[in-house]
Each structure stands twice: as structure tokens, then as C-alpha cells.
Design an enzyme around this catalytic site. Structure first.
Site, PDB file in Angstrom:
ATOM      1  NE  ARG A  50      -0.754   0.370   4.975  1.00 58.12           N
ATOM      2  CZ  ARG A  50      -0.907   1.528   5.585  1.00 58.12           C
ATOM      3  NH1 ARG A  50      -1.625   2.491   5.011  1.00 58.12           N
ATOM      4  NH2 ARG A  50      -0.350   1.758   6.751  1.00 58.12           N
ATOM      5  CG  ASN A  60       5.863  -1.074  -0.118  1.00 56.22           C
ATOM      6  OD1 ASN A  60       6.492  -1.912   0.512  1.00 56.22           O
ATOM      7  ND2 ASN A  60       4.684  -0.622   0.278  1.00 56.22           N
ATOM      8  NE  ARG A 109      -4.107  -3.068   0.261  1.00 58.96           N
ATOM      9  CZ  ARG A 109      -3.137  -3.483   1.074  1.00 58.96           C
ATOM     10  NH1 ARG A 109      -1.884  -3.564   0.639  1.00 58.96           N
ATOM     11  NH2 ARG A 109      -3.418  -3.840   2.299  1.00 58.96           N
ATOM     12  CB  SER A 118      -6.118  -2.690   6.554  1.00 60.82           C
ATOM     13  OG  SER A 118      -7.157  -1.774   6.330  1.00 60.82           O
ATOM     14  CB  SER A 120      -1.015  -9.147   6.096  1.00 58.83           C
ATOM     15  OG  SER A 120       0.025  -8.243   6.348  1.00 58.83           O
ATOM     16  CD  GLN A 141       5.302  -9.416   4.867  1.00 59.48           C
ATOM     17  OE1 GLN A 141       5.035  -8.301   4.457  1.00 59.48           O
ATOM     18  NE2 GLN A 141       4.515 -10.054   5.703  1.00 59.48           N
ATOM     19  NE  ARG A 199      26.337 -15.684  29.507  1.00 58.14           N
ATOM     20  CZ  ARG A 199      25.402 -14.849  29.070  1.00 58.14           C
ATOM     21  NH1 ARG A 199      24.348 -14.582  29.826  1.00 58.14           N
ATOM     22  NH2 ARG A 199      25.509 -14.279  27.898  1.00 58.14           N
TER      23      ARG A 199
END
EC number: 2.7.7.43
Length: 411
Positions: A50, A60, A109, A118, A120, A141, A199
Site C-alpha cells: 500500500r 515500497n 485494493r 488493516s 495483511s 513481504q 551459559r
């Protein structure tokens, strides 16, 4: 699976956007199972992108190492050859244009699935409502630029051949976890995954698996029930160097270095660089010009760049210098680089093209190092390997001979 592993899972953390609806459903029969010979299930790659990113505006399609961020995963998805269709779900015109340039189809969309609130899952369900032909969704992704086609090929095999209903990506981490201190509830912290008295060394501990968000594959019936993980479920372990996620600004320079070293650059085998053309102003030099009292120009340059040029020449790569300014012969001589140089150049592309033809090279054997060609159409600029200067001394680009240690990064 080479250095990668896969594993079955019966339960696990929910992916981003999965609603709280109790435990995931158990294994269900896939649509069309047992009906004899039929078309293979339609596996669609879906990248959600988006336009309203809050952390990094239009993240993006922001360029990462010269490629729009979304382009890295689209290239991997298309070259994997396992998807019947590759889609980008977006509400933004610019993102749509970039997606189509890379060969993806676009689902516009709705505003309802493009809100900050919103999930995914909301966007994936909407996509399926418009695409009845799709049986399996590979939600990839956009912010995982080091994804490789081989990862997607192996996951597709797990879904199609091994019968998994959902597969998601994980990465192995060796991190000790401690409980959070909450005022009024807990005043001291406690170890969650180690014994402080014993450890373990890193090499003596397998570590733990964490979702890295690179992809979530799930069959339609599972998604329609409100889940991205469930049924016969498995994880796919990605290599740590390929597990990159970009969320905020500070992630960007780190991701850029990782993708330059570990990213997927396409099927086409890169040709070895034979000619490197370096712009003098702002690349070989820092862009500053100092003028003395007697009107003489003084410039400065990084000696590491001079060493890098020397090493390139020893490895057989021709290095030439170019400048728009009328640099004096005395200044160029003082650099002691022994490179063919052209100054007062108004059309850099034409000059580089002339040099290319002179050496009998194709454009893919030429690298140009500079902030800009000048006013040159994009179709022309695409033909050469473009490099851009950055002021960070820790960045580098490995040219074919792996000897150039100057302050440059590939774009």
C-alpha cells in the site's frame, strides 16, 4: 536442503494480521484432492504494497541499491518459475506502475483494506474474493530484499509435493531472552531460555527459530477460515544473511549493504567489467574546491581511491576519468593516477560511448561511477552499470577482480 532446513510445526506465533480465533485448524483435505488428473493448484505470489507507509513514505518503491524495494522480491518471484501468477496488491498509482514494469500483475485494493488498521489477512482475503482461480497464496513481504528464487522453489515443493497446508519463513538466532520488569508486578528479571550458571557458547547451542516475515504460504481454505498458519504446518529456515527486513529509516543503509552482498540480481550472468569511467568531481574528489591567494585551485581526494584504481589497472581493468569542469593539467598531473582523462565534457554519455566503441566493448562491460550522466534518457542510462558515490567509508563494491576498495556502492 543444502544449508537450509525445513520443519513441521504444530503451533507457533501468529503472523502479522492474523485475528485471534483460537488454535489453528488441523489438517484439512485440499480442494480437488482425489479427483483424478486435474490441473495443478494455482499458486499465486502476492506482494502487499500500500502507499501509506508511515515509517518511510512510499517505502515500497524507494530505491534500495538502485532498485525499487519491491523490485527485489518481484524479481525473485518471477524468476522462481513456480507461480502461475505474480501479483502486487496496492492502492497507489506509482506502485502500480513500478509493479508492471517488473512484470507483475496488479490488484487494486480497496480503501477498506488500505487503512493503517488493516491487516495483511484482510488484504489477502479481498484478493481471493476477486480471484477464484487461485488455490494457494504465497504472501511475500516487499521489505525482504534478500529473498532468492531457490527459497520460493523449495517452499512451493513443500506445498505441492509434500502436502503442507501452510509454510512460513523463519531464521535461527542465538539470543538470550529475559523477562521484562514491570513496576508493581515483577521487580527482578528472570532468564527465559538459559541457565546463567551454565551459559552455553554459541557453537554449543542450536539457538531458536523466529519468524522473519519474508513470506507466508497458505492454501485458500485456511485463509478463508481466518488463518495464514494452520493445518499441516511447516516452517522454512532461511539463511541468516538472506533474512533482511526493513521497517524504519535506520534499517535502510544496513539492508543496502546486505543486498549488495547477498541479494539476488537476476538470471542473466553478469559480464566482467572491462572499463571503469570515474567522474572526477564529487566521486574521485570530495566535491570541494579550495582556492589559494594566487587564484590556484586545490582539490582533495582519498588516497584509498587512488590505491583502488591502481589495483584495478593491475587486474586488467581500464580506468578513465571524466569531468564537466575544465580541470587544469597541473591538477590532474598532481593526482598521479596515470589514467586517460577528458575534461570540459558536456555530454558524458557520448564520450563514454566513444570509449566503449574504441575498446570494442558492450555496455554491460562498462561501469560508470558518478552522481549523474547529465540529461540522459533512462533507456540510455540502463545500458551501463551505474555506480553512485556515497560518503560512507565502510561501503564498497566488489568489481570482478574484487580489488576496488573505494567509497562506492552499486546502483
Amino acid at each position: 536442503m543444502d544449508a537450509l532446513e525445513k520443519g513441521a510445526a504444530t503451533s507457533g506465533p501468529a503472523p502479522r494480521g492474523r485475528p485471534s480465533r483460537g488454535r489453528p485448524p488441523k489438517l484439512q483435505r485440499s480442494r480437488g484432492a482425489g479427483r483424478g488428473l486435474e490441473k495443478p493448484p494455482h499458486l499465486a505470489a502476492l506482494v502487499l504494497a500500500r502507499g501509506g507507509s508511515k515509517g518511510i513514505p512510499l517505502k515500497n518503491i524507494k530505491r534500495l541499491a538502485g532498485v525499487p524495494l519491491i523490485g527485489w522480491v518481484l524479481r525473485a518471484a518471477l524468476d522462481a518459475g513456480v507461480f502461475q501468477s505474480v501479483w502486487v496488491s496496492t492502492d497507489h498509482d506509482e506502485i502500480e506502475n513500478v509493479a508492471k514494469q517488473f512484470g507483475a500483475q496488479v490488484h487494486r485494493r480497496s480503501s477498506e483494506t488500505s487503512k493503517d488498521s488493516s491487516t495483511s489477512l484482510d488484504a489477502i482475503v479481498e484478493f481471493l474474493n476477486y480471484h477464484n482461480e487461485v488455490d494457494i497464496v504465497g504472501n511475500i513481504q516487499a521489505t525482504s530484499p534478500c529473498l532468492h528464487p531457490t527459497d520460493l522453489q523449495k517452499v512451493a515443493e513443500m506445498i505441492r509435493e509434500e502436502g503442507y497446508d501452510s509454510v512460513f519463513s523463519v531464521v535461527r538466532r542465538h539470543q538470550f531472552r529475559w523477562s521484562e520488569i514491570q513496576k508493581g508486578v515483577r521487580e527482578v528479571t528472570e532468564p527465559l531460555n538459559l541457565n546463567p550458571a551454565k551459559r552455553p557458547r554459541r557453537q554449543d547451542w542450536d539457538g531458536e527459530l523466529y519468524e522473519n516475515g519474508s513470506f507466508y504460504f497458505a492454501k485458500r481454505h485456511l485463509i478463508e477460515m481466518g488463518y495464514l498458519q494452520g493445518g499441516k504446518m511447516a516452517y522454512y529456515e532461511m539463511r541468516a544473511e538472506h533474512s533482511v527486513d526493513i521497517d524504519v529509516d535506520i534499517d535502510w543503509p544496513i539492508a543496502e549493504q546486505r543486498v549488495l552482498r547477498f541479494g539476488y540480481f537476476g538470471k542473466e550472468k553478469l559480464k566482467e567489467i572491462k572499463l571503469l569511467v570515474c567522474n572526477i568531481d564529487g566521486c574521485l574528489t570530495n566535491g570541494h574546491i579550495y582556492v589559494s591567494g594566487d587564484q590556484k585551485e586545490i582539490i582533495s581526494y582519498d588516497v584509498k581511491d587512488a590505491i583502488g584504481i591502481s589495483l584495478l589497472k593491475k587486474s586488467g581493468i581500464e580506468v578513465r576519468l571524466i569531468s564537466e569542469r575544465a580541470c587544469s593539467k597541473q591538477t590532474l598531473s598532481a593526482l598521479k593516477l596515470d589514467c586517460k582523462t577528458e575534461v570540459s565534457v558536456s555530454d558524458k554519455l557520448a564520450t563514454v560511448d566513444e570509449w566503449r566503441k574504441e575498446m570494442g566493448l558492450c555496455w554491460k562491460e562498462v561501469a560508470y561511477l558518478g552522481r549523474t550522466w547529465g540529461t540522459v534518457p533512462l533507456t540510455e542510462r540502463k545500458r551501463a552499470h551505474l555506480l553512485s558515490h556515497t560518503s560512507s567509508p565502510c561501503t564498497r563494491v566488489d568489481l570482478p577482480a574484487s580489488v576496488f576498495s573505494g567509497m562506492f556502492r552499486a546502483v
